[in-house]
Enzyme design. Sequence first.
Site, PDB file in Angstrom:
ATOM      1  N   GLY A  36      95.868  50.172 -39.699  1.00 22.09           N
ATOM      2  CA  GLY A  36      94.801  49.554 -40.494  1.00 22.09           C
ATOM      3  C   GLY A  36      93.987  50.653 -41.156  1.00 22.09           C
ATOM      4  O   GLY A  36      94.381  51.826 -41.176  1.00 22.09           O
ATOM      5  N   VAL A  37      92.836  50.267 -41.690  1.00 19.09           N
ATOM      6  CA  VAL A  37      92.000  51.213 -42.431  1.00 19.09           C
ATOM      7  C   VAL A  37      91.613  52.403 -41.544  1.00 19.09           C
ATOM      8  O   VAL A  37      91.782  53.565 -41.925  1.00 19.09           O
ATOM      9  CB  VAL A  37      90.731  50.498 -42.949  1.00 19.09           C
ATOM     10  N   HIS A  62      86.122  59.378 -72.643  1.00 19.73           N
ATOM     11  CA  HIS A  62      87.394  60.102 -72.551  1.00 19.73           C
ATOM     12  C   HIS A  62      87.133  61.575 -72.330  1.00 19.73           C
ATOM     13  O   HIS A  62      86.239  62.131 -72.968  1.00 19.73           O
ATOM     14  CB  HIS A  62      88.187  59.915 -73.837  1.00 19.73           C
ATOM     15  N   ALA A  76      93.608  52.134 -32.604  1.00 19.14           N
ATOM     16  CA  ALA A  76      92.835  51.657 -33.760  1.00 19.14           C
ATOM     17  C   ALA A  76      93.390  50.297 -34.177  1.00 19.14           C
ATOM     18  O   ALA A  76      93.918  50.134 -35.268  1.00 19.14           O
ATOM     19  CB  ALA A  76      92.920  52.664 -34.901  1.00 19.14           C
ATOM     20  N   VAL A  77      93.288  49.345 -33.243  1.00 18.23           N
ATOM     21  CA  VAL A  77      93.885  48.023 -33.487  1.00 18.23           C
ATOM     22  C   VAL A  77      92.824  46.993 -33.882  1.00 18.23           C
ATOM     23  O   VAL A  77      93.038  45.792 -33.721  1.00 18.23           O
ATOM     24  CB  VAL A  77      94.680  47.521 -32.260  1.00 18.23           C
ATOM     25  N   ALA A  92      80.433  47.711 -43.824  1.00 22.76           N
ATOM     26  CA  ALA A  92      79.007  48.024 -43.838  1.00 22.76           C
ATOM     27  C   ALA A  92      78.298  47.334 -45.004  1.00 22.76           C
ATOM     28  O   ALA A  92      77.206  46.782 -44.835  1.00 22.76           O
ATOM     29  CB  ALA A  92      78.825  49.537 -43.926  1.00 22.76           C
ATOM     30  N   GLY A 134      67.828  44.526 -26.753  1.00 25.06           N
ATOM     31  CA  GLY A 134      67.149  43.278 -27.101  1.00 25.06           C
ATOM     32  C   GLY A 134      67.943  42.077 -26.627  1.00 25.06           C
ATOM     33  O   GLY A 134      69.180  42.076 -26.699  1.00 25.06           O
ATOM     34  N   LYS A 161      83.948  59.938 -43.122  1.00 24.43           N
ATOM     35  CA  LYS A 161      84.018  60.457 -44.496  1.00 24.43           C
ATOM     36  C   LYS A 161      83.730  61.953 -44.533  1.00 24.43           C
ATOM     37  O   LYS A 161      84.296  62.686 -45.344  1.00 24.43           O
ATOM     38  CB  LYS A 161      83.047  59.702 -45.412  1.00 24.43           C
ATOM     39  N   GLU A 211     102.745  50.534 -35.870  1.00 23.31           N
ATOM     40  CA  GLU A 211     102.136  49.311 -36.397  1.00 23.31           C
ATOM     41  C   GLU A 211     103.009  48.119 -36.014  1.00 23.31           C
ATOM     42  O   GLU A 211     104.205  48.102 -36.293  1.00 23.31           O
ATOM     43  CB  GLU A 211     101.997  49.423 -37.924  1.00 23.31           C
TER      44      GLU A 211
HETATM   45  P1  FAD Z   1      76.900  48.175 -36.101  1.00 27.11           P
HETATM   46  O1  FAD Z   1      76.961  49.268 -37.087  1.00 27.11           O
HETATM   47  O2  FAD Z   1      77.910  48.142 -35.015  1.00 27.11           O
HETATM   48  O3  FAD Z   1      75.439  48.241 -35.485  1.00 27.11           O
HETATM   49  C1  FAD Z   1      75.005  47.390 -34.481  1.00 27.11           C
HETATM   50  C2  FAD Z   1      73.906  48.082 -33.708  1.00 27.11           C
HETATM   51  O4  FAD Z   1      73.331  47.133 -32.825  1.00 27.11           O
HETATM   52  C3  FAD Z   1      74.419  49.218 -32.834  1.00 27.11           C
HETATM   53  O5  FAD Z   1      73.601  50.355 -33.004  1.00 27.11           O
HETATM   54  C4  FAD Z   1      74.313  48.678 -31.427  1.00 27.11           C
HETATM   55  O6  FAD Z   1      74.035  49.691 -30.484  1.00 27.11           O
HETATM   56  C5  FAD Z   1      73.122  47.745 -31.575  1.00 27.11           C
HETATM   57  N1  FAD Z   1      73.062  46.671 -30.566  1.00 27.11           N
HETATM   58  C6  FAD Z   1      74.065  45.855 -30.136  1.00 27.11           C
HETATM   59  N2  FAD Z   1      73.605  44.972 -29.231  1.00 27.11           N
HETATM   60  C7  FAD Z   1      72.280  45.241 -29.089  1.00 27.11           C
HETATM   61  C8  FAD Z   1      71.247  44.683 -28.300  1.00 27.11           C
HETATM   62  N3  FAD Z   1      71.472  43.639 -27.488  1.00 27.11           N
HETATM   63  N4  FAD Z   1      70.017  45.206 -28.374  1.00 27.11           N
HETATM   64  C9  FAD Z   1      69.753  46.249 -29.193  1.00 27.11           C
HETATM   65  N5  FAD Z   1      70.685  46.803 -29.981  1.00 27.11           N
HETATM   66  C10 FAD Z   1      71.926  46.308 -29.929  1.00 27.11           C
HETATM   67  N6  FAD Z   1      82.772  50.195 -43.093  1.00 27.11           N
HETATM   68  C11 FAD Z   1      82.637  50.422 -44.408  1.00 27.11           C
HETATM   69  O7  FAD Z   1      82.116  49.572 -45.123  1.00 27.11           O
HETATM   70  N7  FAD Z   1      83.082  51.606 -44.969  1.00 27.11           N
HETATM   71  C12 FAD Z   1      83.681  52.567 -44.241  1.00 27.11           C
HETATM   72  O8  FAD Z   1      84.050  53.611 -44.773  1.00 27.11           O
HETATM   73  C13 FAD Z   1      83.828  52.352 -42.849  1.00 27.11           C
HETATM   74  N8  FAD Z   1      84.419  53.291 -42.068  1.00 27.11           N
HETATM   75  C14 FAD Z   1      84.497  53.086 -40.731  1.00 27.11           C
HETATM   76  C15 FAD Z   1      85.100  54.075 -39.950  1.00 27.11           C
HETATM   77  C16 FAD Z   1      85.198  53.916 -38.589  1.00 27.11           C
HETATM   78  C17 FAD Z   1      85.834  54.996 -37.752  1.00 27.11           C
HETATM   79  C18 FAD Z   1      84.660  52.741 -37.974  1.00 27.11           C
HETATM   80  C19 FAD Z   1      84.710  52.560 -36.491  1.00 27.11           C
HETATM   81  C20 FAD Z   1      84.072  51.746 -38.750  1.00 27.11           C
HETATM   82  C21 FAD Z   1      83.995  51.907 -40.132  1.00 27.11           C
HETATM   83  N9  FAD Z   1      83.439  50.922 -40.953  1.00 27.11           N
HETATM   84  C22 FAD Z   1      83.336  51.134 -42.301  1.00 27.11           C
HETATM   85  C23 FAD Z   1      82.921  49.654 -40.406  1.00 27.11           C
HETATM   86  C24 FAD Z   1      81.393  49.712 -40.289  1.00 27.11           C
HETATM   87  O9  FAD Z   1      81.053  50.770 -39.434  1.00 27.11           O
HETATM   88  C25 FAD Z   1      80.869  48.392 -39.757  1.00 27.11           C
HETATM   89  O10 FAD Z   1      81.300  47.340 -40.590  1.00 27.11           O
HETATM   90  C26 FAD Z   1      79.353  48.401 -39.725  1.00 27.11           C
HETATM   91  O11 FAD Z   1      78.871  49.443 -38.907  1.00 27.11           O
HETATM   92  C27 FAD Z   1      78.818  47.066 -39.219  1.00 27.11           C
HETATM   93  O12 FAD Z   1      77.434  47.089 -39.258  1.00 27.11           O
HETATM   94  P2  FAD Z   1      76.561  46.222 -38.233  1.00 27.11           P
HETATM   95  O13 FAD Z   1      75.137  46.580 -38.530  1.00 27.11           O
HETATM   96  O14 FAD Z   1      76.960  44.811 -38.295  1.00 27.11           O
HETATM   97  O15 FAD Z   1      76.969  46.739 -36.780  1.00 27.11           O
HETATM   98  P1  AMP Z   2      92.574  46.745 -38.611  1.00 25.05           P
HETATM   99  O1  AMP Z   2      92.333  45.362 -38.077  1.00 25.05           O
HETATM  100  O2  AMP Z   2      92.555  46.862 -40.109  1.00 25.05           O
HETATM  101  O3  AMP Z   2      91.711  47.786 -37.953  1.00 25.05           O
HETATM  102  O4  AMP Z   2      94.084  47.122 -38.209  1.00 25.05           O
HETATM  103  C1  AMP Z   2      94.560  47.132 -36.899  1.00 25.05           C
HETATM  104  C2  AMP Z   2      96.077  47.153 -36.951  1.00 25.05           C
HETATM  105  O5  AMP Z   2      96.583  47.326 -35.629  1.00 25.05           O
HETATM  106  C3  AMP Z   2      96.678  45.853 -37.489  1.00 25.05           C
HETATM  107  O6  AMP Z   2      97.506  46.160 -38.584  1.00 25.05           O
HETATM  108  C4  AMP Z   2      97.477  45.299 -36.299  1.00 25.05           C
HETATM  109  O7  AMP Z   2      98.678  44.675 -36.714  1.00 25.05           O
HETATM  110  C5  AMP Z   2      97.787  46.564 -35.480  1.00 25.05           C
HETATM  111  N1  AMP Z   2      98.057  46.302 -34.053  1.00 25.05           N
HETATM  112  C6  AMP Z   2      97.422  45.436 -33.228  1.00 25.05           C
HETATM  113  N2  AMP Z   2      97.968  45.460 -31.957  1.00 25.05           N
HETATM  114  C7  AMP Z   2      98.975  46.382 -31.985  1.00 25.05           C
HETATM  115  C8  AMP Z   2      99.923  46.892 -31.011  1.00 25.05           C
HETATM  116  N3  AMP Z   2      99.946  46.462 -29.740  1.00 25.05           N
HETATM  117  N4  AMP Z   2     100.819  47.833 -31.403  1.00 25.05           N
HETATM  118  C9  AMP Z   2     100.809  48.302 -32.685  1.00 25.05           C
HETATM  119  N5  AMP Z   2      99.958  47.860 -33.635  1.00 25.05           N
HETATM  120  C10 AMP Z   2      99.040  46.919 -33.311  1.00 25.05           C
END
Ligand code: FAD
Ligand code: AMP
Length: 475
Positions: free
Chosen positions: A190-191, A451, A276-277, A327, A122, A58, A211
């Site tokens: 995807g997103v 408004h 980014a699949v 998140a 952990g 962001k 895609e």
């Molecule tokens: P995580 O955030 O992955 O955290 C898990 C933590 O556990 C990590 O720090 C990891 O190191 C730790 N861990 C794992 N195994 C162990 C272990 N055995 N011992 C100790 N620690 C461990 N979501 C949104 O809602 N809005 C968004 O705008 C958004 N944008 C995103 C953009 C990108 C580029 C990406 C990659 C993701 C985005 N997401 C977004 C998704 C969001 O980041 C995840 O849904 C969210 O982080 C999941 O939270 P979580 O706590 O389940 O896992």
């Molecule tokens: P998301 O699950 O929202 O992150 O989106 C991932 C996207 O990647 C989905 O729309 C999938 O259809 C696409 N995808 C997965 N595998 C492939 C591939 N081999 N080539 C092109 N697109 C893919």
Amino acid sequence: MAENIDVVVIGAGPAGYPAAIRAAQNGLSVVCVDSWKNRDGAGALGGTCLNAGCIPSKALLESTELLHRAQGEFAAHGIKLGSIALDLAVMQKRRASIVRNMTGGIGSLFKAAGVTAIFGHGKLLADRHVQVTGHDGSRREFAAGNVVLASGSIPTELPALPFDHERIVDSWDALEFTAVPGKLCVVGAGVIGLELGSVWRRLGAEVVVLEALDRFLAIADQQLATEAARQFKKQGLDIRLGARVTGATSADGKVSVSYTDKSGAQTLSVDKVIVAVGRRPYTADLLAPDSGVRIDERGFIQVDAQCRTGVERVWAVGDCVRGPMLAHKGKEEGVAVADQIAGRYAHVNYDVIPSVIYTAPEIAWVGRTEEQLKSAGIAYKSGVFPFAASGRARAMEAAAGFTKILAASDTDTILGVHIIGPMAGELIAEATLAMEFQASAEDLQRTIHAHPTLAEGLHEAALAVDKRAIDSINR
Ligand code: FAD
Ligand code: AMP
């Protein structure tokens, strides 16, 4: 000798850290262990979201959209600027400092709440014992009253396109490029793919998005997806549907990406490829064989609707369990589990979880799409209000897109809200609240909206559900 503790949370991402804080608020003793390591090897709280996901993406989306507007839009406001130049190093420094600030903030929240944070790995053993191996190599074992598994997810790697983290990169790498690639391939529309593609497109990269599916944004309402595709095309994102990537070869600083589409085998030469699949649950070395916790065939920790794993007082939340990888979904689960541990009532409404894509225009929705209602055989009414008819959107030079409300034909209950346009991610909060309270379209119709605001779009779309819109033609 194991140390006794009320709650051990494994993972300090947006699912784990709220669980730890709420458990402490509930008067319990809490340890939260997290294994995240930044590029410099230092531990950090906040998980994927704060370190490599929601927050840094962001930050860059905001900076690059500002640049884009300065280049393309300021003139329309009558603002003349001299030459506009990109300083990517400063932009990236800002991104990194926002991340540092936010992850450090969790440390302060932990301190204030009385949560003990440990940087390390952990592992759940039998009988709710947790073995913790610190980044410094130290070992501790806890005998926990409750364990919350919140280990998150990692990027999915395509076997034919393994990450080299240099030219073939994951989403974290793609947030930290130090130069704008000349030509960029994003695999997956995807997103995450669309957000990252937008960032680098706005900074001048030629971006091709491949895609595999034939349908663009298949998860979204298709009226929304059609408008989004039109807008992205105008921005110069070259989105190729039905394009399945099959491999890549690197040579002379370039990557040649192979894919197949309806015309057969194709190749594309680019400077970098962002894969980014999707993401997959991360549970590496999390569970001892006798922990009793089960993993399903897709790699998710098995849980019931209350996030119980089936092993008494062992819970799992966030991306490592079923449901959308978001998140805010993880946060609600984490908090709900911490309340259940303390014997309080808790409930996560999985039917009302908003989704947002932070592109420009933003895309946001909550509830069901028109396609889902049709296939479920649910009779519905639809009201659409275009931002072109919104004075505020016009003033903002952001008149593309619309607000769409779907309501049940019989009860008038709102079943889905879909927004593409300025601040859609903020506007969806009102729709989410309305749906949480099972509001009808009439409830929104009778709610006074200030408004001129973008939120009037929700009011007018609600009126349009009954063909009673004032500020646009009812169709
Ligand atoms: P995580 O955030 O992955 O955290 C898990 C933590 O556990 C990590 O720090 C990891 O190191 C730790 N861990 C794992 N195994 C162990 C272990 N055995 N011992 C100790 N620690 C461990 N979501 C949104 O809602 N809005 C968004 O705008 C958004 N944008 C995103 C953009 C990108 C580029 C990406 C990659 C993701 C985005 N997401 C977004 C998704 C969001 O980041 C995840 O849904 C969210 O982080 C999941 O939270 P979580 O706590 O389940 O896992
Ligand atoms: P998301 O699950 O929202 O992150 O989106 C991932 C996207 O990647 C989905 O729309 C999938 O259809 C696409 N995808 C997965 N595998 C492939 C591939 N081999 N080539 C092109 N697109 C893919």
